[in-house]
Design a protein around this motif. Structure first.
Motif, PDB file in Angstrom:
ATOM      1  N   THR A 180       7.030  -0.128 -32.752  1.00 38.33           N
ATOM      2  CA  THR A 180       7.332   0.121 -34.180  1.00 38.33           C
ATOM      3  C   THR A 180       6.246   1.004 -34.791  1.00 38.33           C
ATOM      4  O   THR A 180       6.556   2.026 -35.429  1.00 38.33           O
ATOM      5  CB  THR A 180       7.404  -1.202 -34.971  1.00 38.33           C
ATOM      6  OG1 THR A 180       8.366  -2.064 -34.355  1.00 38.33           O
ATOM      7  CG2 THR A 180       7.802  -0.962 -36.409  1.00 38.33           C
TER       8      THR A 180
ATOM      9  N   GLU B 150      -5.153  -0.451 -34.133  1.00 38.34           N
ATOM     10  CA  GLU B 150      -4.644  -1.441 -33.184  1.00 38.34           C
ATOM     11  C   GLU B 150      -5.797  -2.383 -32.791  1.00 38.34           C
ATOM     12  O   GLU B 150      -6.864  -1.915 -32.375  1.00 38.34           O
ATOM     13  CB  GLU B 150      -4.060  -0.733 -31.946  1.00 38.34           C
ATOM     14  CG  GLU B 150      -3.848  -1.605 -30.724  1.00 38.34           C
ATOM     15  CD  GLU B 150      -2.976  -2.849 -30.960  1.00 38.34           C
ATOM     16  OE1 GLU B 150      -1.889  -2.712 -31.536  1.00 38.34           O
ATOM     17  OE2 GLU B 150      -3.403  -3.950 -30.556  1.00 38.34           O
ATOM     18  N   ALA B 151      -5.544  -3.679 -32.921  1.00 41.00           N
ATOM     19  CA  ALA B 151      -6.605  -4.658 -32.658  1.00 41.00           C
ATOM     20  C   ALA B 151      -7.056  -4.614 -31.198  1.00 41.00           C
ATOM     21  O   ALA B 151      -8.235  -4.795 -30.890  1.00 41.00           O
ATOM     22  CB  ALA B 151      -6.104  -6.062 -32.998  1.00 41.00           C
TER      23      ALA B 151
ATOM     24  N   GLY C 277       4.179  -7.466 -27.879  1.00 41.24           N
ATOM     25  CA  GLY C 277       5.486  -7.571 -27.226  1.00 41.24           C
ATOM     26  C   GLY C 277       5.897  -6.271 -26.554  1.00 41.24           C
ATOM     27  O   GLY C 277       6.536  -6.284 -25.491  1.00 41.24           O
ATOM     28  N   SER C 278       5.499  -5.131 -27.139  1.00 41.55           N
ATOM     29  CA  SER C 278       5.985  -3.842 -26.624  1.00 41.55           C
ATOM     30  C   SER C 278       5.576  -3.569 -25.189  1.00 41.55           C
ATOM     31  O   SER C 278       6.280  -2.854 -24.474  1.00 41.55           O
ATOM     32  CB  SER C 278       5.491  -2.702 -27.516  1.00 41.55           C
ATOM     33  OG  SER C 278       6.026  -2.841 -28.799  1.00 41.55           O
TER      34      SER C 278
ATOM     35  N   HIS D  22      14.594  -4.021 -21.672  1.00 37.64           N
ATOM     36  CA  HIS D  22      16.021  -3.774 -21.911  1.00 37.64           C
ATOM     37  C   HIS D  22      16.150  -3.015 -23.231  1.00 37.64           C
ATOM     38  O   HIS D  22      15.602  -3.441 -24.255  1.00 37.64           O
ATOM     39  CB  HIS D  22      16.793  -5.090 -22.050  1.00 37.64           C
ATOM     40  CG  HIS D  22      16.814  -5.921 -20.813  1.00 37.64           C
ATOM     41  ND1 HIS D  22      17.825  -5.846 -19.882  1.00 37.64           N
ATOM     42  CD2 HIS D  22      15.945  -6.835 -20.348  1.00 37.64           C
ATOM     43  CE1 HIS D  22      17.578  -6.690 -18.896  1.00 37.64           C
ATOM     44  NE2 HIS D  22      16.442  -7.308 -19.149  1.00 37.64           N
TER      45      HIS D  22
ATOM     46  N   ALA E 140      -7.494  -4.721 -38.050  1.00 40.69           N
ATOM     47  CA  ALA E 140      -7.546  -4.690 -39.515  1.00 40.69           C
ATOM     48  C   ALA E 140      -7.950  -6.089 -39.969  1.00 40.69           C
ATOM     49  O   ALA E 140      -7.290  -7.073 -39.629  1.00 40.69           O
ATOM     50  CB  ALA E 140      -6.179  -4.308 -40.074  1.00 40.69           C
TER      51      ALA E 140
ATOM     52  N   MET F 121      12.940  -3.524 -28.969  1.00 37.99           N
ATOM     53  CA  MET F 121      12.645  -2.231 -28.340  1.00 37.99           C
ATOM     54  C   MET F 121      13.440  -1.101 -28.989  1.00 37.99           C
ATOM     55  O   MET F 121      12.858  -0.136 -29.479  1.00 37.99           O
ATOM     56  CB  MET F 121      12.927  -2.309 -26.837  1.00 37.99           C
ATOM     57  CG  MET F 121      11.894  -3.131 -26.098  1.00 37.99           C
ATOM     58  SD  MET F 121      10.217  -2.461 -26.329  1.00 37.99           S
ATOM     59  CE  MET F 121      10.234  -1.110 -25.160  1.00 37.99           C
TER      60      MET F 121
HETATM   61  C1  LIG Z   1       8.450 -11.567 -23.022  1.00 33.96           C
HETATM   62  C2  LIG Z   1       9.258 -10.724 -23.976  1.00 33.96           C
HETATM   63  C3  LIG Z   1      10.449 -10.139 -23.562  1.00 33.96           C
HETATM   64  C4  LIG Z   1      11.172  -9.330 -24.439  1.00 33.96           C
HETATM   65  N1  LIG Z   1      12.252  -8.618 -23.987  1.00 33.96           N
HETATM   66  C5  LIG Z   1      12.816  -7.655 -24.786  1.00 33.96           C
HETATM   67  C6  LIG Z   1      13.777  -6.765 -24.277  1.00 33.96           C
HETATM   68  O1  LIG Z   1      14.075  -6.751 -23.090  1.00 33.96           O
HETATM   69  N2  LIG Z   1      14.356  -5.873 -25.122  1.00 33.96           N
HETATM   70  C7  LIG Z   1      14.014  -5.822 -26.445  1.00 33.96           C
HETATM   71  O2  LIG Z   1      14.604  -5.037 -27.195  1.00 33.96           O
HETATM   72  N3  LIG Z   1      13.033  -6.622 -26.943  1.00 33.96           N
HETATM   73  C8  LIG Z   1      12.418  -7.510 -26.141  1.00 33.96           C
HETATM   74  N4  LIG Z   1      11.416  -8.284 -26.626  1.00 33.96           N
HETATM   75  C9  LIG Z   1      10.988  -8.088 -28.023  1.00 33.96           C
HETATM   76  C10 LIG Z   1      10.160  -6.814 -28.170  1.00 33.96           C
HETATM   77  O3  LIG Z   1       9.163  -6.762 -27.185  1.00 33.96           O
HETATM   78  C11 LIG Z   1       9.518  -6.780 -29.555  1.00 33.96           C
HETATM   79  O4  LIG Z   1      10.489  -7.041 -30.530  1.00 33.96           O
HETATM   80  C12 LIG Z   1       8.897  -5.422 -29.828  1.00 33.96           C
HETATM   81  O5  LIG Z   1       8.046  -5.036 -28.787  1.00 33.96           O
HETATM   82  C13 LIG Z   1       8.148  -5.456 -31.150  1.00 33.96           C
HETATM   83  O6  LIG Z   1       7.405  -4.259 -31.237  1.00 33.96           O
HETATM   84  P1  LIG Z   1       6.361  -4.087 -32.395  1.00 33.96           P
HETATM   85  O7  LIG Z   1       5.764  -2.762 -32.222  1.00 33.96           O
HETATM   86  O8  LIG Z   1       7.012  -4.379 -33.711  1.00 33.96           O
HETATM   87  O9  LIG Z   1       5.301  -5.254 -32.176  1.00 33.96           O
HETATM   88  P2  LIG Z   1       4.261  -5.464 -30.955  1.00 33.96           P
HETATM   89  O10 LIG Z   1       4.628  -4.670 -29.788  1.00 33.96           O
HETATM   90  O11 LIG Z   1       4.113  -6.935 -30.770  1.00 33.96           O
HETATM   91  O12 LIG Z   1       2.930  -4.840 -31.519  1.00 33.96           O
HETATM   92  C14 LIG Z   1       2.176  -5.449 -32.530  1.00 33.96           C
HETATM   93  C15 LIG Z   1       0.749  -4.962 -32.351  1.00 33.96           C
HETATM   94  O13 LIG Z   1       0.004  -5.314 -33.513  1.00 33.96           O
HETATM   95  C16 LIG Z   1      -1.320  -5.558 -33.101  1.00 33.96           C
HETATM   96  N5  LIG Z   1      -1.991  -6.296 -34.175  1.00 33.96           N
HETATM   97  C17 LIG Z   1      -1.762  -7.547 -34.612  1.00 33.96           C
HETATM   98  N6  LIG Z   1      -2.591  -7.844 -35.630  1.00 33.96           N
HETATM   99  C18 LIG Z   1      -3.360  -6.742 -35.851  1.00 33.96           C
HETATM  100  C19 LIG Z   1      -4.403  -6.432 -36.783  1.00 33.96           C
HETATM  101  N7  LIG Z   1      -4.825  -7.318 -37.694  1.00 33.96           N
HETATM  102  N8  LIG Z   1      -4.981  -5.214 -36.710  1.00 33.96           N
HETATM  103  C20 LIG Z   1      -4.563  -4.284 -35.808  1.00 33.96           C
HETATM  104  N9  LIG Z   1      -3.586  -4.546 -34.913  1.00 33.96           N
HETATM  105  C21 LIG Z   1      -2.984  -5.756 -34.933  1.00 33.96           C
HETATM  106  C22 LIG Z   1      -1.145  -6.329 -31.816  1.00 33.96           C
HETATM  107  O14 LIG Z   1      -2.329  -6.297 -31.016  1.00 33.96           O
HETATM  108  C23 LIG Z   1       0.023  -5.615 -31.177  1.00 33.96           C
HETATM  109  O15 LIG Z   1      -0.374  -4.605 -30.273  1.00 33.96           O
HETATM  110  C24 LIG Z   1      10.706  -9.142 -25.768  1.00 33.96           C
HETATM  111  C25 LIG Z   1       9.510  -9.741 -26.191  1.00 33.96           C
HETATM  112  C26 LIG Z   1       8.778 -10.505 -25.290  1.00 33.96           C
HETATM  113  C27 LIG Z   1       7.479 -11.098 -25.756  1.00 33.96           C
END
Ligand SMILES: Cc1cc2nc3c(=O)[nH]c(=O)nc-3n(C[C@H](O)[C@H](O)[C@H](O)COP(=O)(O)OP(=O)(O)OC[C@H]3O[C@@H](n4cnc5c(N)ncnc54)[C@H](O)[C@@H]3O)c2cc1C
Length: 426
Positions: free
Chosen positions: A38, A57-58, A65-66, A72, A208, A370
């Motif tokens: 995201t 990024e922390a 999760g990413s 998928h 942050a 994703m």
């Molecule tokens: C095991 C598993 C399997 C999954 N399978 C699928 C799938 O097959 N297909 C699918 O569509 N979705 C799947 N998902 C869901 C998907 O991974 C997540 O919905 C998606 O990756 C979210 O992306 P994001 O960028 O919003 O958050 P994230 O990828 O979680 O990123 C959030 C980031 O914020 C950082 N952060 C947190 N707090 C702070 C702070 N205070 N300061 C700076 N950085 C910070 C974290 O370190 C992290 O890197 C799965 C999730 C998991 C855990």
């Protein structure tokens, strides 16, 4: 937060761009917190519009999760089919969200092509096979609802499903050709390279710590060794949201989900398991996801109902499941086992929240972030450029902390026992 464990993706993804913690005071247009799909997609779409962006990024790009998910790429939600979304959100907002979901997987693969990201991307479709004959009517309904909205979709009978997936377990399937699969950590690293290449300043090991609004109306985000002042703020921390926005953290139910892979399957078996190389997750409430990686490993996952001794119990549990669906796999021992946190909500719908004036988050993808998270990146860049939050594709809601949110995660896992009963009864 723990470091990403011994995951298949960590072993096979190309490295991220070199990055470091923030050591200075910066000014920019938009500060993004979180370098998952995201946050990185938001940064790319901002940079493409010429809007200045700093990402904090922390840990490391793809740490959350990413980089841990099963990769998928699915253009739907687990709960919330088109007609139900329209009934819940009204015609305008509901259809906007449905169109957004429908197009989300294409956006992912288009972005991968645009930036030539090496992430084992395969857009051969996503299948939702029916685990019981009684669930055929659900996939027929979904097929009808999606095709009415110009989605590319196919309905497969039992023989076609067997040919597609290489298993006789299922009774038919809904197939959405825009879906597929990727190496998710490689995708996150590739997005980070693309963002940096466009001029985005990405800092890692840069948590942050606090958010304040200055007298000039901008946001001041402090990290341990530097700070960013920006006109707008995007929080993209999903299931890894911590104390930075405490109300937000308490609005999520977080569950632990395990992912595993077999060793590369031997020739013969490799071609007979998922022969069409699609991504698949079935109609169970406790669904069984399957895909292969480029080397021919079967990748799947599960959440254990009882949150005790999970690291020990997961191997026999999943090896048995693999055998039930793909009995032709002779060696079901697992090469990699890892886990991550999924952000759920009671209504199982993602949403956006305004955290304050000029500050927003998109969150709670309920295990489907994703495609939706990457597509939200484009929408969040629109927001930064002036689109009002209530015109975004996900519903804009107030943040509602849940009572006992951390205990709810454990209860949600235990609720799987009930879901499994329903899956058997279907
Ligand atoms: C095991 C598993 C399997 C999954 N399978 C699928 C799938 O097959 N297909 C699918 O569509 N979705 C799947 N998902 C869901 C998907 O991974 C997540 O919905 C998606 O990756 C979210 O992306 P994001 O960028 O919003 O958050 P994230 O990828 O979680 O990123 C959030 C980031 O914020 C950082 N952060 C947190 N707090 C702070 C702070 N205070 N300061 C700076 N950085 C910070 C974290 O370190 C992290 O890197 C799965 C999730 C998991 C855990």
């Amino acid at each position: 937060m723990t470091a990403p464990p011994n995951s298949l993706w960590a072993a096979t993804a190309p490295p991220p761009p070199p990055t470091a913690p923030l050591q200075e005071s910066l000014r920019t247009d938009v500060v993004v917190i979180g370098a998952g799909v995201t946050g990185l997609s938001t940064a790319i779409h901002l940079a493409e519009r010429g809007i200045g962006c700093v990402v904090l990024e922390a840990e490391a790009a793809g740490f959350g999760g990413s980089g841990r998910n099963s990769g998928h790429i699915i253009p739907t939600l687990g709960a919330g089919d088109p007609d139900a979304l329209v009934a819940r959100l009204g015609a305008e907002r509901g259809e906007r969200m449905v169109a957004f979901l429908r197009d989300s997987a294409d956006l992912v693969f288009e972005l991968i092509r645009r930036y030539q990201i090496e992430c084992e991307a395969v857009q051969n479709g996503w299948a939702m096979p029916a685990h019981r004959p009684s669930r055929l009517k659900d996939i027929e309904r979904r097929y009808e609802e999606w095709t009415r909205r110009q989605a590319r979709a196919r309905l497969l009978d039992a023989a076609e499903t067997e040919a597609l997936l290489g298993t006789r377990t299922y009774h038919g399937a809904l197939m959405l050709p825009s879906g597929g699969h990727v190496n998710p950590l490689a995708l996150a690293h590739g997005l980070a390279h693309a963002a940096v290449g466009l001029g985005v300043r990405l800092y890692t090991g840069a948590p942050a710590l606090s958010l304040d609004r200055g007298a000039d109306g901008g946001w001041r985000v402090r990290t341990p060794s530097g700070e960013v002042i920006a006109d707008k703020l995007v929080v993209a921390t999903n299931a890894y949201t911590g104390a930075l926005v405490p109300k937000l953290a308490r609005s999520l139910v977080r569950i632990i989900n395990y992912q595993v892979s077999t060793h590369p399957l031997p020739a013969g078996e490799r071609e007979s398991v998922l022969p069409s190389d699609v991504s698949s997750s079935d109609t169970r409430r406790d669904l069984r996801p399957f895909r292969k990686d480029r080397a021919g490993r079967l990748v799947t996952g599960a959440t254990l109902a009882l949150p005790i001794a999970m690291d020990r119990r997961i191997r026999p549990w999943i090896e048995r499941r693999i055998g039930q669906v793909f009995p032709q796999i002779s060696d079901r021992r697992l090469e990699y086992v890892w886990n991550g946190r999924i952000a759920m909500t009671p209504n199982r719908l993602p949403r956006v929240h305004e955290i304050g004036p000029g500050a927003i988050t998109a969150i709670a993808y309920n295990g489907r972030g994703m495609a939706i998270g990457m597509a939200m990146g484009a929408a969040l860049a629109d927001w930064a450029a002036g689109t009002p939050a209530d015109q975004l594709p996900l519903p804009k809601l107030e943040i509602e902390p849940l009572p006992l949110a951390s205990a709810l995660g454990r209860w949600a896992q235990v609720a799987l026992l009930w879901y499994r009963r329903l899956d058997t009864r279907d």
